[in-house]
Design a protein around this motif. Sequence first.
Motif, PDB file in Angstrom:
ATOM      1  N   ILE A   1      26.002  31.860 154.041  1.00  0.00           N
ATOM      2  CA  ILE A   1      26.012  31.635 152.596  1.00  0.00           C
ATOM      3  C   ILE A   1      25.097  30.489 152.160  1.00  0.00           C
ATOM      4  O   ILE A   1      24.765  30.360 150.984  1.00  0.00           O
ATOM      5  N   VAL A   2      24.668  29.668 153.113  1.00  0.00           N
ATOM      6  CA  VAL A   2      23.907  28.463 152.780  1.00  0.00           C
ATOM      7  C   VAL A   2      22.664  28.766 151.949  1.00  0.00           C
ATOM      8  O   VAL A   2      22.368  28.085 150.972  1.00  0.00           O
TER       9      VAL A   2
ATOM     10  N   LYS B   1      31.695  26.079 147.434  1.00  0.00           N
ATOM     11  CA  LYS B   1      31.289  24.864 148.157  1.00  0.00           C
ATOM     12  C   LYS B   1      29.776  24.720 148.192  1.00  0.00           C
ATOM     13  O   LYS B   1      29.238  23.609 148.241  1.00  0.00           O
ATOM     14  N   HIS B   2      29.097  25.856 148.164  1.00  0.00           N
ATOM     15  CA  HIS B   2      27.632  25.846 148.249  1.00  0.00           C
ATOM     16  C   HIS B   2      26.975  26.212 146.912  1.00  0.00           C
ATOM     17  O   HIS B   2      25.790  26.513 146.868  1.00  0.00           O
ATOM     18  N   HIS B   3      27.791  26.219 145.844  1.00  0.00           N
ATOM     19  CA  HIS B   3      27.296  26.465 144.483  1.00  0.00           C
ATOM     20  C   HIS B   3      26.589  27.819 144.362  1.00  0.00           C
ATOM     21  O   HIS B   3      25.566  27.942 143.682  1.00  0.00           O
ATOM     22  N   VAL B   4      27.163  28.819 145.030  1.00  0.00           N
ATOM     23  CA  VAL B   4      26.622  30.180 144.971  1.00  0.00           C
ATOM     24  C   VAL B   4      27.501  31.004 144.031  1.00  0.00           C
ATOM     25  O   VAL B   4      28.723  31.054 144.206  1.00  0.00           O
TER      26      VAL B   4
ATOM     27  N   ILE C   1      35.548  32.961 140.950  1.00  0.00           N
ATOM     28  CA  ILE C   1      34.929  34.220 140.536  1.00  0.00           C
ATOM     29  C   ILE C   1      34.231  33.997 139.204  1.00  0.00           C
ATOM     30  O   ILE C   1      34.873  33.711 138.188  1.00  0.00           O
ATOM     31  N   ASP C   2      32.907  34.123 139.186  1.00  0.00           N
ATOM     32  CA  ASP C   2      32.160  33.846 137.960  1.00  0.00           C
ATOM     33  C   ASP C   2      32.225  34.993 136.960  1.00  0.00           C
ATOM     34  O   ASP C   2      32.217  34.777 135.747  1.00  0.00           O
TER      35      ASP C   2
END
Length: 379
Positions: free
Chosen positions: A282-283, A314-317, A338-339
């Motif tokens: 996910i990084v 955590k990784h702003h994704v 969930i955006d």
Amino acid sequence: MKIIIAPDSFKESMCAEVAAKAVMKGFKMVFPDAQYVCLPIADGGEGTVDAFIAAVGGERVTIKVKGPLGEPTMAYYGLLAARKTAVIEMAQASGLMLVAPEQRNPMLTSSYGTGQLIQDALDKGVSQIILGIGGSATVDGGVGMLQALGAVFYDDKQNVLGTGGKVLNQIAKIDISGLDSRLLDCSMSVACDVDNPLVGTRGAAAVFGPQKGATPEMVVELEKGLNRLADVIEQVKGQNYRHLAGGGAAGGISVAAAAFMNAQLKPGIDIVIEAVKLEQEIVDTSLVIVGEGSMDGQTAGGKAPIGIAKVAAKHHVPVIALSGVLGDGVEGLHQEGIDAFFSILPRLSKLDEALTQGEINLQQTAYNVATVLKIGQQL
């Protein structure tokens, strides 16, 4: 642009792998050059084996075992790519769906077949076992599983006991001298997504017994039996497992695994996230897409999409969820990472039609979402 597609299964419509491919097809129509990483997800119930194999590689191993009522049945588990890790679904050998509704009776059903799957995996030389315990038909405290692995249970007259929840209240002694010694060298994780204890008003008998066919009278007997089992386990291990968080899951099998197999009880989604190396993937990801058949306010209670969303946060994704049904309280999932979420149902339809057309509807919704994202890039 890198996109991770990590749906759970859409129950009775499509498995997680099919769902992931449907989303990818829809997105590829709009973003053909994007990098797609499909990570089908399951959290310990049906579909866990196939989700692992699809995500990290491996093979199915099919063997004949005893089903919940002792009948011969074919069941499979997964050997992951390096053949050192086995993924086992309790539902395969001891699942509720293996028992006709009119025959469901936790006084009779046993987890013996699950123990047979574990033994076969040990025979294959595995050093790690992931045991998914969702969808079980049993309230036998894991006695059947332990019997299959060499433990012997006696009543107060030294008679060897049989299987099923009915024997719990007769247990006077456990002989674990014949328990498969290879368990000591095998790391076991139990995918457990509830925190119910073994006994009490939130215990295995009271909460889950009726779901598996128990009458009120059976619930009383099973409660007594599980308390008796806890007494005998305490005599052998010197520890009281009655209030172990998650000990009531799958009819108490997690207590047996913790007490005699050095198992660690973990949320199923945490086990899967670790196994598929989601954190590493996910990084450098631009977007994560999750999904399952139904999402509502209860999805926040440890369901797969939320576990993935928390890692993404955590990784702003950003995370987009696609679901068959959006129920009450779903708006609260924004606070869980969930955006945006979308229902894949294009119109009112009968249930059987919605299930049959699930893959097509999911692909079309994915295409529409991707199209909106494309428009946004152009504004």
